[in-house]
Motif scaffolding. Structure first.
Motif, PDB file in Angstrom:
ATOM      1  N   PHE A  67      89.830 133.975 -33.992  1.00  0.00           N
ATOM      2  CA  PHE A  67      90.303 134.892 -34.693  1.00  0.00           C
ATOM      3  C   PHE A  67      91.754 134.905 -34.528  1.00  0.00           C
ATOM      4  O   PHE A  67      92.754 135.118 -35.305  1.00  0.00           O
ATOM      5  CB  PHE A  67      89.559 136.227 -34.578  1.00  0.00           C
ATOM      6  CG  PHE A  67      88.405 136.261 -35.315  1.00  0.00           C
ATOM      7  CD1 PHE A  67      88.036 135.756 -36.510  1.00  0.00           C
ATOM      8  CD2 PHE A  67      87.325 137.398 -34.931  1.00  0.00           C
ATOM      9  CE1 PHE A  67      86.671 135.900 -37.189  1.00  0.00           C
ATOM     10  CE2 PHE A  67      86.165 137.498 -35.333  1.00  0.00           C
ATOM     11  CZ  PHE A  67      85.899 136.654 -36.687  1.00  0.00           C
ATOM     12  N   VAL A  68      92.121 134.882 -33.254  1.00  0.00           N
ATOM     13  CA  VAL A  68      93.552 134.850 -32.673  1.00  0.00           C
ATOM     14  C   VAL A  68      94.131 133.677 -33.259  1.00  0.00           C
ATOM     15  O   VAL A  68      95.239 133.637 -33.990  1.00  0.00           O
ATOM     16  CB  VAL A  68      93.676 134.512 -31.085  1.00  0.00           C
ATOM     17  CG1 VAL A  68      94.964 134.497 -30.700  1.00  0.00           C
ATOM     18  CG2 VAL A  68      93.217 136.266 -30.814  1.00  0.00           C
ATOM     19  N   PHE A  69      93.550 132.286 -33.267  1.00  0.00           N
ATOM     20  CA  PHE A  69      94.139 131.106 -33.862  1.00  0.00           C
ATOM     21  C   PHE A  69      94.539 131.349 -35.276  1.00  0.00           C
ATOM     22  O   PHE A  69      95.514 130.834 -35.846  1.00  0.00           O
ATOM     23  CB  PHE A  69      93.306 129.995 -33.523  1.00  0.00           C
ATOM     24  CG  PHE A  69      93.534 128.521 -33.989  1.00  0.00           C
ATOM     25  CD1 PHE A  69      94.570 127.836 -33.208  1.00  0.00           C
ATOM     26  CD2 PHE A  69      93.423 128.228 -35.372  1.00  0.00           C
ATOM     27  CE1 PHE A  69      94.743 126.631 -33.593  1.00  0.00           C
ATOM     28  CE2 PHE A  69      94.009 126.833 -35.874  1.00  0.00           C
ATOM     29  CZ  PHE A  69      94.661 126.140 -34.963  1.00  0.00           C
ATOM     30  N   ALA A  70      93.389 131.953 -35.993  1.00  0.00           N
ATOM     31  CA  ALA A  70      93.697 131.884 -37.489  1.00  0.00           C
ATOM     32  C   ALA A  70      94.653 133.053 -37.747  1.00  0.00           C
ATOM     33  O   ALA A  70      95.527 132.661 -38.732  1.00  0.00           O
ATOM     34  CB  ALA A  70      92.396 132.358 -38.055  1.00  0.00           C
ATOM     35  N   ALA A  71      94.563 134.119 -36.942  1.00  0.00           N
ATOM     36  CA  ALA A  71      95.545 135.291 -37.307  1.00  0.00           C
ATOM     37  C   ALA A  71      97.120 134.804 -37.087  1.00  0.00           C
ATOM     38  O   ALA A  71      98.120 135.249 -37.838  1.00  0.00           O
ATOM     39  CB  ALA A  71      95.440 136.290 -36.726  1.00  0.00           C
ATOM     40  N   VAL A  72      97.308 133.793 -36.147  1.00  0.00           N
ATOM     41  CA  VAL A  72      98.529 133.326 -36.080  1.00  0.00           C
ATOM     42  C   VAL A  72      98.998 132.205 -37.138  1.00  0.00           C
ATOM     43  O   VAL A  72     100.209 132.080 -37.736  1.00  0.00           O
ATOM     44  CB  VAL A  72      98.815 132.742 -34.633  1.00  0.00           C
ATOM     45  CG1 VAL A  72     100.326 132.095 -34.324  1.00  0.00           C
ATOM     46  CG2 VAL A  72      98.849 133.798 -33.618  1.00  0.00           C
ATOM     47  N   VAL A  73      97.956 131.341 -37.219  1.00  0.00           N
ATOM     48  CA  VAL A  73      98.393 129.890 -37.808  1.00  0.00           C
ATOM     49  C   VAL A  73      98.506 130.052 -39.365  1.00  0.00           C
ATOM     50  O   VAL A  73      99.316 129.700 -40.193  1.00  0.00           O
ATOM     51  CB  VAL A  73      97.261 128.716 -37.675  1.00  0.00           C
ATOM     52  CG1 VAL A  73      97.113 127.811 -38.635  1.00  0.00           C
ATOM     53  CG2 VAL A  73      97.065 128.545 -36.212  1.00  0.00           C
TER      54      VAL A  73
ATOM     55  N   VAL B  58      94.298 111.008 -32.972  1.00  0.00           N
ATOM     56  CA  VAL B  58      95.631 110.404 -32.321  1.00  0.00           C
ATOM     57  C   VAL B  58      96.760 111.414 -32.179  1.00  0.00           C
ATOM     58  O   VAL B  58      97.341 111.424 -31.062  1.00  0.00           O
ATOM     59  CB  VAL B  58      96.234 109.360 -33.408  1.00  0.00           C
ATOM     60  CG1 VAL B  58      97.272 108.639 -33.104  1.00  0.00           C
ATOM     61  CG2 VAL B  58      95.127 108.188 -33.586  1.00  0.00           C
ATOM     62  N   VAL B  59      97.025 112.318 -33.178  1.00  0.00           N
ATOM     63  CA  VAL B  59      97.975 113.183 -32.919  1.00  0.00           C
ATOM     64  C   VAL B  59      97.577 114.107 -31.556  1.00  0.00           C
ATOM     65  O   VAL B  59      98.430 114.487 -30.753  1.00  0.00           O
ATOM     66  CB  VAL B  59      98.211 114.227 -33.928  1.00  0.00           C
ATOM     67  CG1 VAL B  59      99.034 115.634 -33.813  1.00  0.00           C
ATOM     68  CG2 VAL B  59      98.697 113.373 -35.172  1.00  0.00           C
ATOM     69  N   SER B  60      96.646 114.664 -31.522  1.00  0.00           N
ATOM     70  CA  SER B  60      96.052 115.288 -30.543  1.00  0.00           C
ATOM     71  C   SER B  60      96.134 114.723 -29.042  1.00  0.00           C
ATOM     72  O   SER B  60      96.490 115.256 -28.177  1.00  0.00           O
ATOM     73  CB  SER B  60      94.463 115.846 -30.492  1.00  0.00           C
ATOM     74  OG  SER B  60      94.256 116.654 -31.866  1.00  0.00           O
ATOM     75  N   ILE B  61      95.909 113.536 -28.998  1.00  0.00           N
ATOM     76  CA  ILE B  61      95.963 112.381 -27.763  1.00  0.00           C
ATOM     77  C   ILE B  61      97.418 112.643 -27.455  1.00  0.00           C
ATOM     78  O   ILE B  61      97.809 112.625 -26.221  1.00  0.00           O
ATOM     79  CB  ILE B  61      95.556 111.038 -28.079  1.00  0.00           C
ATOM     80  CG1 ILE B  61      93.828 111.226 -28.141  1.00  0.00           C
ATOM     81  CG2 ILE B  61      95.672 110.190 -26.936  1.00  0.00           C
ATOM     82  CD1 ILE B  61      93.097 109.880 -28.351  1.00  0.00           C
ATOM     83  N   LEU B  62      98.330 112.221 -28.296  1.00  0.00           N
ATOM     84  CA  LEU B  62      99.744 112.234 -28.107  1.00  0.00           C
ATOM     85  C   LEU B  62     100.424 113.453 -27.490  1.00  0.00           C
ATOM     86  O   LEU B  62     101.084 113.525 -26.611  1.00  0.00           O
ATOM     87  CB  LEU B  62     100.502 111.769 -29.287  1.00  0.00           C
ATOM     88  CG  LEU B  62     100.150 110.288 -29.953  1.00  0.00           C
ATOM     89  CD1 LEU B  62     101.058 110.062 -31.331  1.00  0.00           C
ATOM     90  CD2 LEU B  62     100.830 109.190 -28.780  1.00  0.00           C
ATOM     91  N   TRP B  63     100.083 114.393 -28.313  1.00  0.00           N
ATOM     92  CA  TRP B  63     100.387 115.848 -27.794  1.00  0.00           C
ATOM     93  C   TRP B  63      99.838 116.334 -26.543  1.00  0.00           C
ATOM     94  O   TRP B  63     100.493 117.155 -25.706  1.00  0.00           O
ATOM     95  CB  TRP B  63     100.287 116.977 -28.859  1.00  0.00           C
ATOM     96  CG  TRP B  63     101.080 116.962 -29.919  1.00  0.00           C
ATOM     97  CD1 TRP B  63     101.467 115.893 -31.073  1.00  0.00           C
ATOM     98  CD2 TRP B  63     102.007 118.136 -30.316  1.00  0.00           C
ATOM     99  NE1 TRP B  63     102.349 116.281 -31.601  1.00  0.00           N
ATOM    100  CE2 TRP B  63     102.987 117.550 -31.256  1.00  0.00           C
ATOM    101  CE3 TRP B  63     102.575 118.941 -29.641  1.00  0.00           C
ATOM    102  CZ2 TRP B  63     104.023 118.345 -31.883  1.00  0.00           C
ATOM    103  CZ3 TRP B  63     103.506 120.105 -29.968  1.00  0.00           C
ATOM    104  CH2 TRP B  63     104.217 119.474 -31.112  1.00  0.00           C
TER     105      TRP B  63
ATOM    106  N   VAL C 215     100.728 125.563 -31.841  1.00  0.00           N
ATOM    107  CA  VAL C 215     101.723 124.786 -31.867  1.00  0.00           C
ATOM    108  C   VAL C 215     101.776 123.373 -32.831  1.00  0.00           C
ATOM    109  O   VAL C 215     102.004 123.049 -33.654  1.00  0.00           O
ATOM    110  CB  VAL C 215     102.797 124.564 -30.894  1.00  0.00           C
ATOM    111  CG1 VAL C 215     104.118 123.768 -31.126  1.00  0.00           C
ATOM    112  CG2 VAL C 215     103.273 126.223 -30.405  1.00  0.00           C
ATOM    113  N   LEU C 216     100.784 122.730 -32.210  1.00  0.00           N
ATOM    114  CA  LEU C 216     100.670 121.338 -32.443  1.00  0.00           C
ATOM    115  C   LEU C 216      99.615 121.445 -33.965  1.00  0.00           C
ATOM    116  O   LEU C 216     100.072 120.662 -34.813  1.00  0.00           O
ATOM    117  CB  LEU C 216      99.252 120.626 -31.278  1.00  0.00           C
ATOM    118  CG  LEU C 216      98.318 119.787 -31.905  1.00  0.00           C
ATOM    119  CD1 LEU C 216      99.033 118.519 -32.593  1.00  0.00           C
ATOM    120  CD2 LEU C 216      97.255 119.386 -31.037  1.00  0.00           C
TER     121      LEU C 216
END
Length: 324
Positions: free
Chosen positions: A106-112, A151-156, A196-197
């Motif tokens: 819920f925190v993730f959704a409330a911010v994103v 791939v994006v997750s690995i780079l970040w 952020v990612l």
């Protein structure tokens, strides 16, 4: 003087007035036959998709609903046993990781949801300008969307390391005053780093959706507003925003569903840690159902997640409905 005589009509001959009902009945029969042929052809073309939906959506959902009331395990010599609501009681009373996962979701959704929607709209307004090179900016903003999220997750993940790019940039900006930190290893910053990612990776997609909505608004409305002396802010409030209502509903619904279903970033970058600070409902359900082999309990978490998403979607649809 001769009297004209009428020619007798044979009993089997049809008069002109009698042919009209027969022709209408024939047309109706032909129309029904054509509709039946079209229906069979349409069903035949839709049959492959229907079979796939049945095999990979309907049947799994029904199986998950049934398994949620059992103690089934993925690998076990004992057959599943019906346990009623025990799994649901366990989730809300005896599983603190489930409650933490629900809070993180819920925190993730409330911010994103609001940040990603607003940032996508801002970028769409910027790239909607008729300036040279605007197409290049659209491509640049959209590149993260077409890049694999794994791939994006690995780079970040590498960028968030203590000696990674993020700390190096902050160290350069602060002229060496910044003491580097491992963003994904700190419970207070791990979820924020994933937020952020996620916003960076998906904002380009919603920018295009907003952009398509902006380009459907007639230019004549802006010309009329300028003739009335409206400022750019007034044009946005009275012309742009009302014209984006249907686009806004679509963007909010898609972002909400994607945010609530957060899994890949957590699985690749943190595996739910540290101290379950990034665990989500989907990740917890997969962990319980497949890694810890508790299929019944994992199905219970999935069913709870489905109900929560349905309720949120209905509430969101009610709040964003067209009041007119």
């Amino acid at each position: 003087m001769t009297t004209p005589t009428s020619t007798p009509v044979p009993p089997h001959a049809s008069r002109p007035g009698d042919r009209a009902p027969a022709a209408a009945a024939g047309r109706r029969h032909g129309t029904r036959a054509a509709r039946r042929r079209e229906g069979r052809a349409g069903f035949g073309m839709a049959a492959p998709a229907l079979v796939l939906l049945l095999l990979f959506l309907v049947i799994p959902v029904l199986l998950a609903f049934g398994l949620s009331f059992t103690n089934a395990r993925l690998i076990s010599p004992n057959p599943p046993r019906f346990v009623g609501l025990d799994n649901f009681l366990r989730a809300f009373t005896a599983d603190p990781v489930f409650l933490r996962s629900m809070l993180n979701t819920f925190v993730f959704a409330a911010v994103v949801v609001p940040v990603q929607a607003a940032l996508g709209l801002l970028l769409a307004v910027l790239v909607n300008q008729k300036i040279r090179g605007v197409t290049a900016f659209r491509v640049i903003f959209f590149i993260p969307v077409v890049t694999s999220i794994v791939v994006v997750s690995i780079l970040w993940r590498f960028m968030y390391q203590e000696n990674g790019l993020i700390n190096s940039m902050i160290d350069t900006i602060t002229f060496g005053a910044w003491q580097g930190m491992a963003w994904l290893n700190d419970p207070s910053t791990a979820l924020g780093a994933i937020i952020v990612l996620s916003i960076w990776q998906a904002v380009g997609f919603h920018m295009l959706i907003w952009l398509s909505g902006l380009q459907t608004i007639p230019e004549a409305l802006y010309e009329a507003a300028r003739m009335d002396g409206a400022t750019p802010r007034q044009q946005f409030a009275n012309v742009t925003w009302p014209g984006l209502h249907s686009t806004m509903v679509f963007v909010l619904v898609t972002i909400t569903i994607a945010a609530l279903g957060l899994f890949v970033q957590v699985d690749v970058m943190t595996q739910g840690g540290p101290v379950n600070s990034t665990s989500t409902l989907v990740y917890h359900a997969v962990r319980k159902g497949y890694r810890e082999l508790e299929t019944g309990y994992g199905a219970t978490i999935s069913l709870i997640f489905f109900v929560l998403v349905l309720i949120i979607a209905l509430v969101q649809r009610h709040l964003t409905r067209d009041k007119d």
